[in-house]
Design a protein around this motif. Structure first.
Motif, short mmCIF file in Angstrom:
data_model
loop_
_atom_site.label_atom_id
_atom_site.label_comp_id
_atom_site.label_asym_id
_atom_site.label_seq_id
_atom_site.Cartn_x
_atom_site.Cartn_y
_atom_site.Cartn_z
N LEU A 58 0.83 -1.21 0.00
CA LEU A 58 0.00 0.00 0.00
C LEU A 58 0.86 1.25 0.00
N ALA A 59 1.95 1.24 0.77
CA ALA A 59 2.84 2.41 0.85
C ALA A 59 3.51 2.68 -0.49
N LEU A 60 3.81 1.63 -1.24
CA LEU A 60 4.49 1.80 -2.53
C LEU A 60 3.50 2.01 -3.67
N GLY A 61 2.20 2.04 -3.36
CA GLY A 61 1.19 2.29 -4.38
C GLY A 61 0.92 1.09 -5.26
N ARG A 62 1.32 -0.08 -4.82
CA ARG A 62 1.06 -1.29 -5.60
C ARG A 62 -0.30 -1.87 -5.21
N THR A 63 -0.88 -2.61 -6.14
CA THR A 63 -2.16 -3.25 -5.86
C THR A 63 -1.93 -4.32 -4.80
N PRO A 64 -2.68 -4.27 -3.71
CA PRO A 64 -2.49 -5.29 -2.67
C PRO A 64 -2.84 -6.68 -3.18
N ALA A 65 -2.02 -7.64 -2.80
CA ALA A 65 -2.30 -9.03 -3.13
C ALA A 65 -3.51 -9.49 -2.32
N PRO A 66 -4.19 -10.52 -2.79
CA PRO A 66 -5.33 -11.04 -2.02
C PRO A 66 -4.88 -11.45 -0.62
N ARG A 67 -5.73 -11.23 0.35
CA ARG A 67 -5.41 -11.56 1.74
C ARG A 67 -5.40 -13.06 1.90
N SER A 68 -4.40 -13.54 2.61
CA SER A 68 -4.30 -14.96 2.92
C SER A 68 -3.67 -15.09 4.29
N GLY A 69 -3.68 -16.31 4.82
CA GLY A 69 -3.11 -16.55 6.14
C GLY A 69 -1.62 -16.30 6.20
N GLY A 70 -0.90 -16.41 5.05
CA GLY A 70 0.55 -16.25 5.04
C GLY A 70 1.00 -14.82 4.79
#
Length: 72
Positions: A58-70
């Motif tokens: 988020l800080a680098l302006g990249r699209t966040p990856a899908p949330r996962s347990g890892g």
């Protein structure tokens, strides 16, 4: 426990019984498991672990990856 009668009404595991007096009760550590709701009043709120990789994206302006347990 004593009483002025020969027996007293009691509840054991939700069952109604009449037990002869004297009734003797003992306390054993760990013998009783009590289940209560997680969201009961007075329960401390657990703060989830920080997902540092997600914060970095988020800080680098990249699209966040899908949330996962890892993704912590």
């Amino acid at each position: 426990m004593t009483a002025d009668t020969e027996s007293i009404p009691v509840a054991v595991d939700g069952e109604a019984l009449n037990l002869p007096v004297p009734v003797r009760c003992t306390v054993q550590a760990g013998a009783l498991r009590v289940r209560v709701p997680r969201d009961r009043p007075g329960t401390p709120v657990e703060v989830p672990a920080m997902a540092w990789r997600r914060v970095g994206r988020l800080a680098l302006g990249r699209t966040p990856a899908p949330r996962s347990g890892g993704d912590r």
